[in-house]
Design an enzyme around this catalytic site. Sequence first.
Site, short mmCIF file in Angstrom:
data_model
loop_
_atom_site.label_atom_id
_atom_site.label_comp_id
_atom_site.label_asym_id
_atom_site.label_seq_id
_atom_site.Cartn_x
_atom_site.Cartn_y
_atom_site.Cartn_z
N TYR A 96 0.73 -1.30 0.02
CA TYR A 96 -0.01 0.15 0.05
C TYR A 96 0.96 1.33 0.10
CZ TYR A 96 -3.77 3.29 1.71
OH TYR A 96 -4.64 4.21 2.01
N LYS A 152 1.06 4.18 -3.06
CA LYS A 152 0.53 5.42 -2.68
C LYS A 152 1.54 6.56 -3.07
CE LYS A 152 -3.64 4.97 -1.45
NZ LYS A 152 -4.87 5.41 -2.43
#
Length: 306
Positions: A167, A171
């Site tokens: 993640y 991101k």
Amino acid sequence: MTVDLGLTGKVVIVTGAGGGIGRAIAQGFADAGAKIVINDIGASLGGEGGSASPAQETRAMIEAAGGEAAISTDSVADWDSAQKIVQCAMDNFGRVDVVVNNAGILRDAIFHKMDPSDWRSVVDVHLNGSFYVSRAAAPLFRKQEVGAYVHMTSTSGLIGNVGQANYSAAKLGIAALSKSIALDMKRYNVRSNCIAPFAWSRMTNSIPANSPEEKARVAKLQQMTPETNAPLAVFLASEAARDVTGQIFAARLNELFLFSQPRPLRSAHSDTGWTPELIAERALPAFRSGLIPQEVSGDVFAWDPI
């Protein structure tokens, strides 16, 4: 003074708009007079399954308030499918003015235990999905010589978090993607910005709340509803932000933040070049005060939201 956002009649694609932050953003744009393409595959937090119900619920809310919306249940994580999301806007409304890349999943695990499939799945939805949908809209933006992208990054990538290598990497990659879009498409009056949202949603409701301290923290987090992020997204896509591009912002309850971006902090020079030993002797002491501490997002945003 009343600010004209210039969004009446504009067409906005919001991915992951079947709930949470995406739904709040879709409603915010609809309230500003825009027509919305609600994209959501209706999957679980981990990306499994699928249902049109979440998107249908969002559309019902928008239409009940007098707005217009269409539904796309195509996945952002596939190039051909992303083309269909943009085509949905063209088929229903004849144009695209704004793309909000919000769709996401979570498959958290400590790095040394993370399965490659969980890495690929998260990167496919967040990073590849943001590229695919943005790229699908790019020819239209280029032709009409105007457009706006709003991407969702995260402090997990900008600062760091434990157990989120997939993640966090995706991101932070989105922040770089946004900057590249801003640079490459500036000549076509196309803008691209990021938001690092703070909100209590299904992507954060797994935070433990066992001890009194944890329960107090969760109670504070629950005040940060998805709706608190919508005004920033709507602003960044509006005429009021026509000169804002390549930036990273955050919304945290009643607080707004503008993030720094990597720039050189210290420098060292050697007339004769560097050896490993000389770096240890001269460069490291010069750099040490500028080394970034190993913090997670909660360490940096350590105060209660206000």
